[in-house]
Write a protein that holds these residues in place. Sequence first.
Motif, PDB file in Angstrom:
ATOM      1  N   PRO A 233       0.843  -1.201   0.000  1.00  0.00           N
ATOM      2  CA  PRO A 233       0.000   0.000   0.000  1.00  0.00           C
ATOM      3  C   PRO A 233       0.874   1.246   0.000  1.00  0.00           C
ATOM      4  N   LEU A 234       0.348   2.353  -0.530  1.00  0.00           N
ATOM      5  CA  LEU A 234       1.118   3.577  -0.728  1.00  0.00           C
ATOM      6  C   LEU A 234       1.843   4.042   0.534  1.00  0.00           C
ATOM      7  N   THR A 235       1.152   4.102   1.657  1.00  0.00           N
ATOM      8  CA  THR A 235       1.760   4.598   2.900  1.00  0.00           C
ATOM      9  C   THR A 235       2.908   3.697   3.353  1.00  0.00           C
ATOM     10  N   LYS A 236       2.715   2.380   3.268  1.00  0.00           N
ATOM     11  CA  LYS A 236       3.767   1.448   3.681  1.00  0.00           C
ATOM     12  C   LYS A 236       4.971   1.522   2.754  1.00  0.00           C
ATOM     13  N   LEU A 237       4.708   1.703   1.456  1.00  0.00           N
ATOM     14  CA  LEU A 237       5.811   1.802   0.500  1.00  0.00           C
ATOM     15  C   LEU A 237       6.611   3.078   0.737  1.00  0.00           C
ATOM     16  N   GLU A 238       5.916   4.189   1.038  1.00  0.00           N
ATOM     17  CA  GLU A 238       6.592   5.452   1.326  1.00  0.00           C
ATOM     18  C   GLU A 238       7.479   5.313   2.551  1.00  0.00           C
ATOM     19  N   LYS A 239       7.007   4.616   3.555  1.00  0.00           N
ATOM     20  CA  LYS A 239       7.785   4.407   4.770  1.00  0.00           C
ATOM     21  C   LYS A 239       8.999   3.531   4.497  1.00  0.00           C
ATOM     22  N   LYS A 240       8.832   2.548   3.630  1.00  0.00           N
ATOM     23  CA  LYS A 240       9.933   1.636   3.305  1.00  0.00           C
ATOM     24  C   LYS A 240      11.021   2.332   2.485  1.00  0.00           C
TER      25      LYS A 240
ATOM     26  N   GLU B 120      13.051   9.403  -1.067  1.00  0.00           N
ATOM     27  CA  GLU B 120      13.171   8.488  -2.199  1.00  0.00           C
ATOM     28  C   GLU B 120      11.826   8.246  -2.865  1.00  0.00           C
ATOM     29  N   PHE B 121      10.784   8.175  -2.058  1.00  0.00           N
ATOM     30  CA  PHE B 121       9.438   7.982  -2.588  1.00  0.00           C
ATOM     31  C   PHE B 121       9.080   9.121  -3.530  1.00  0.00           C
ATOM     32  N   LYS B 122       9.435  10.339  -3.128  1.00  0.00           N
ATOM     33  CA  LYS B 122       9.151  11.505  -3.959  1.00  0.00           C
ATOM     34  C   LYS B 122       9.975  11.477  -5.236  1.00  0.00           C
ATOM     35  N   ARG B 123      11.266  11.142  -5.106  1.00  0.00           N
ATOM     36  CA  ARG B 123      12.163  11.142  -6.270  1.00  0.00           C
ATOM     37  C   ARG B 123      11.776  10.080  -7.292  1.00  0.00           C
TER      38      ARG B 123
END
Length: 271
Positions: free
Chosen positions: A204-211, A216-219
């Motif tokens: 899920p988006l939130t978990k991937l952003e945290k990982k 890096e998620f933004k880049r």
Amino acid sequence: SRGLNPQLCIYAYGAYSNFRFLFPDVESIVMTIYQPRIGNVDSFEISAADLVEWAENYVKPRAIEAAGPEGVLMPGEHCRFCKAKAVCKARAEEALSLAQEQFTVIDGTYDTSQGEMPMYRFKSPSSLSQEEIEDVLPILNRIQDWISSVFTYVTNEAITNGRQWKGYKVVEGKANRKYISEKMVEEACRKAGYTDIYEQSLLPLTKLEKKLTKKEFKRILVDEGLVIKPRGKLTLTEEDDPREAVDPERLEEESRSSRTNPEDVFRPVTE
């Protein structure tokens, strides 16, 4: 400062009363509300003398009256915080009176043991003028909140205390099947010769952003246009809501998209 906040002042008076012996020379008290989620910091300052005078001469007499048998029930917006809101007779009378006055018309009578009583019929919203609707809009939340609190109360009484309500019963809601233990299920399937029992899916988006970390998620994703934030569903709310009003052009766009094209409904039958 936005002026005196009664709830905050009561907290301040409680703290001041308990710790006055440690700080006998306090002359003024600053209270602050910190709401990080909406980026709000709001402070209010009052002299210790004014706080004590307000608490002793304004709050205390009313608190004593409210706690005693002679307390007057005063329904209003504050009712949403009251534990007795579901069983408060004054609140019920207010909600029923408001509904009767604003939304019903007399449509005949019927006989009861106490004599002939008027029969009410709900008005159609389309029969009300814009001015009439604007007059009742602020009332709707009060009535809706009362109805919700009553249903919550009777449901809890029935389920928790076994109370019987005429015309109603407690039933089980829909439940989905579930494994008692995923590990035991895996072992049972492997033992039976089945190994293709897994599936792989994106986090899920939130978990991937945290990982990945926010940077890096933004880049990797946001800057490349791979993550979007859809427009929220439109809803009507009160004017003092902190959210900005939707642009009229958006409303017109939504209106056009929701209209049904007759050609999409009445299509000729072709063989």
